[in-house]
Enzyme design. Structure first.
Site, PDB file in Angstrom:
ATOM      1  CG  ASN A 123      -0.199  -0.092   2.514  1.00 45.12           C
ATOM      2  OD1 ASN A 123       0.541   0.823   2.846  1.00 45.12           O
ATOM      3  ND2 ASN A 123      -0.367  -1.182   3.253  1.00 45.12           N
ATOM      4  NE  ARG A 124      -1.802   5.126  -3.985  1.00 47.90           N
ATOM      5  CZ  ARG A 124      -1.217   4.987  -5.171  1.00 47.90           C
ATOM      6  NH1 ARG A 124       0.069   5.235  -5.309  1.00 47.90           N
ATOM      7  NH2 ARG A 124      -1.918   4.591  -6.214  1.00 47.90           N
TER       8      ARG A 124
END
Ligand code: C5P
Length: 405
Positions: free
Chosen positions: A212-213
């Site tokens: 994920n970011r």
């Protein structure tokens, strides 16, 4: 903590890392520090007094018996007119001299004459660093109150060897200096605090993973802020592109399962802050070989299974820390979801942030959070992630005040 106006006596030892001492002087002067340098004879084989003098904008001291220097400043005054003495690079020889009380040149004499704290940034070949004599000297110096930063693991400049012995980077030395000169009270001294940070990587095959970011910026800033208040911080970090924070013990993991194992091994603790963006699901299987694209077969179907919830596990653990802080990254119904999470996960606080907020919280440098607890919702204005971290660390210190160590 501002270093402006502080005076540092920098002793440069003889090693290839002496070139980094030049950058250290620049970094310190940028911050308004008055730097005065002493160079050993060996240091002058690596960098010149001309460079050091130009960067420090001061006379460079080299000789114990220099009539002019002794008349003007003198080695005793030199050692006392500083807030801190920094040895970078600290060679095996300089460490041995101070550990054994030798004073046969200006550097070693200043070190034994000073009444100020001493910080050493060792740099040497890995074999020299791991030699029993150096280890003994280091233990003696630590017992005598000398502080250390580094060395780090890495390639050695002078050989093909790799190992522990590389001098800490100038900015890490600056962070260690800031920590040493910070005379503010340390309300979290003696408290052990676990922090999780960053994303997790869940493998699909040896080259692919689900991620994920999350950048780890907020979690790492919290770890650093807690350490500044004196806590013994254990940071369990997923894969991130940012440096380990100064003054913190960092453990690196890849997957949610690894993060859970590390966190559980760290219990008991006084508090735990779960800032990591742990993947909720992982692929049930991870192939041993790279999954091939086969013409006509179409894409593989990924069967996902749930990851363990680390926060919830610790929130309901028999060794539960006195204070458990979770995060909630939501794009809608922020407060309602955070309130539900409090009880479900066994947390005392949920730091709720709206990840749909403009500018992008994930990866960005600013954050706007609400602190949700049984007592209600406290809305903080938008601020930098460092400021959020500082305020949260202060809140944790306040809450732990009433808990007996
Ligand atoms: O349920 P949700 O993922 O929104 O919860 C977020 C909070 O729970 C964060 O504090 C996160 O670090 C923690 N968490 C965890 N383990 C998981 C999922 C979330 O510790 N598997």
């Amino acid at each position: 903590m501002t270093l402006s106006g502080k005076r540092i006596l920098l002793i440069i030892g003889g090693g290839i890392a002496a070139y980094k001492a030049l950058d250290l002087i620049r970094r310190l002067r940028e911050r308004g520090v008055v730097v005065r340098a002493v160079m050993t004879a060996a240091a002058r084989e690596f960098v010149t007094t001309l460079s050091v003098g130009a960067l420090s904008a001061d006379h460079v001291f080299t000789d114990l018996f220099d009539r002019n220097d002794e008349h003007d400043v003198g080695h005793i005054r030199l050692s006392r007119e500083a807030d801190l003495v920094v040895v970078a690079p600290a060679t095996a020889d300089l460490m041995a001299k101070l550990a054994n009380g030798h004073a046969n040149d200006l550097a070693s004499t200043v070190l034994i004459a000073t009444d100020k704290p001493v910080l050493m940034a060792p740099a040497m070949n890995p074999k020299m660093w791991s030699h029993p004599a150096t280890r003994r000297n280091r233990a003696t110096l630590q017992k005598d109150g000398v502080a250390f930063v580094g060395p780090a693991k890495g390639e050695m400049a002078e050989s093909n060897e790799a190992g522990e012995g590389r001098m800490a980077e100038p900015l890490e030395i600056v962070a260690a200096i800031e920590a040493l000169l910070d005379s503010r009270p340390k309300p979290l001294a003696g408290r052990k605090i676990i922090v999780t940070s960053g994303p997790t990587h869940e493998p699909i095959d040896p080259v692919r993973y689900i991620a994920n970011r999350s950048s780890g910026k907020q979690g790492h800033a919290i770890a650093a802020a807690l350490a500044r208040l004196g806590a013994d911080v254990r940071l369990v970090s997923g894969p991130v592109g940012i440096a380990d924070p100064a003054g913190v013990t960092t453990l690196h993991v890849e997957t949610a399962n690894e993060m859970k194992d590390e966190v559980e091994k760290l219990l008991p603790a006084d508090a735990a802050v779960f800032a990591a963006a742990v993947a909720d699901w992982r692929s049930e299987t991870s192939a041993d070989e790279k999954i091939k694209k086969v013409a006509g077969e179409g894409p593989p179907a990924l069967q996902m299974i749930e990851n363990p919830d680390i926060l919830s596990g610790v929130g309901h653990h028999r060794k539960r820390p006195s204070l458990v802080v979770g995060f909630a990254a939501e794009t809608r119904d922020l407060v309602r979801n955070a309130e539900a999470k409090l009880a479900k996960k066994g947390a005392d606080f949920i730091v709720a942030n709206d990840v749909s907020h403009e500018g992008g919280v994930m990866g960005g440098d600013r954050n706007r959070v609400r602190i949700v607890s049984k007592a209600g919702v406290d809305e903080w204005p938008e601020m930098s992630k460092d400021e959020v971290a500082t305020r949260l660390a202060a809140l944790i210190a306040e809450r732990l005040k009433t808990v007996v160590v």
